[in-house]
Design an enzyme around this catalytic site. Structure first.
Site, short mmCIF file in Angstrom:
data_model
loop_
_atom_site.label_atom_id
_atom_site.label_comp_id
_atom_site.label_asym_id
_atom_site.label_seq_id
_atom_site.Cartn_x
_atom_site.Cartn_y
_atom_site.Cartn_z
N ASP A 170 36.96 -23.00 30.95
CA ASP A 170 36.42 -24.32 31.27
C ASP A 170 37.39 -25.05 32.19
O ASP A 170 37.97 -26.07 31.83
CB ASP A 170 36.20 -25.12 29.98
CG ASP A 170 35.44 -26.42 30.23
OD1 ASP A 170 34.81 -26.55 31.31
OD2 ASP A 170 35.47 -27.30 29.35
N LEU A 171 37.54 -24.52 33.39
CA LEU A 171 38.50 -25.08 34.34
C LEU A 171 37.91 -26.35 34.95
O LEU A 171 37.09 -26.31 35.86
CB LEU A 171 38.82 -24.06 35.43
CG LEU A 171 39.92 -24.47 36.42
CD1 LEU A 171 41.23 -24.73 35.69
CD2 LEU A 171 40.11 -23.39 37.48
#
Length: 242
Positions: A170-171
């Site tokens: 979940d950048l």
């Protein structure tokens, strides 16, 4: 090789912790009330990733209870299907973080992780060392601190993890921390080690790009693509090629 972790099994759950921590680390460490009773609970916040900041014998830590998001959270807040201890969210993230830290990458040091079985399901918690004096990249964007230099540093940060085959699940701008000394990546839930590949790396970058735009990057910064995103890609590519 020196043992880096220890496991303690109890009736109420199983705890994984750094070998350097006391062998008495138990499931109480993952209960905010345990720290509150000792005057060691600094802060507590709700939300999907409900967290508490606690003063542990190993230093200030961030205690996070794993919570579900999206539609499934309406009927299942925090339970996950049991598929084995090593595949629990907390143990997997603990070990990925420990691997990153051992490589010298700027990620929070894991202190302890826990899971509790509930039949076919489990709940999970993780404690990591707090990164003091940090703002998220999202906060930097909101306060006008995100410029070309910080963008380049962000790109270089992501590249350092990608070079080691570490994929962040979940950048986004909330998971990049900025301090006066360095940048860090946090929240490696569902992250994993991957074989070299352009596809997953570009997908990671695209996720970060969408996050910055969603937070108003294009509205706040004139010519966002040239002023911010291109410098970020330059920092990324330069570090990947180093």
């Amino acid at each position: 090789m020196m043992k880096q972790e220890q496991i303690r099994e109890e009736a109420g759950g199983t705890v994984l912790s750094l070998a350097s921590l006391p062998a008495t680390v138990d499931t109480r460490w993952f209960e905010p009330d345990f720290w509150r009773a000792r005057g060691a609970l600094r802060a507590q916040a709700g939300g999907r990733g409900g967290v508490a900041v606690v003063d542990t014998p190993a230093g200030t830590g961030v205690l996070r209870h794993y919570r579900r998001g999206g539609l499934v959270a309406r009927f299942n807040r925090d339970r996950y299907l049991w598929t084995g201890a090593s595949r629990t969210r907390s143990f997997a993230e603990f070990r990925l973080l420990a691997h990153a830290v051992a490589l010298g990458l700027p990620a929070p040091q894991p202190l302890a992780a826990c899971y509790r079985r509930h039949g076919l399901f489990y709940t999970a918690d993780l404690i990591t060392r707090q990164i003091a004096g940090a703002q998220t990249l999202a906060q930097c964007l909101a306060t006008g601190r995100l410029d070309a230099d910080l963008a380049r540093e962000t790109g270089a940060l992501v590249a350092r993890f990608h070079r080691e085959g570490i994929r962040h699940a979940d950048l986004n701008a909330h998971n990049v921390l900025v301090t006066a000394e360095a940048l860090y990546l946090i929240d490696f839930d569902r992250g994993e080690l991957r074989a070299p590949g352009e596809g997953w790396r570009l997908a990671n970058l695209s996720r970060l790009h969408r996050s910055l735009r969603k937070l108003g990057g294009a509205e706040r910064i004139p010519d966002f693509e040239a002023a911010i995103w291109q410098p970020l890609l330059y920092g990324y590519e330069r570090t990947m090629g180093a």
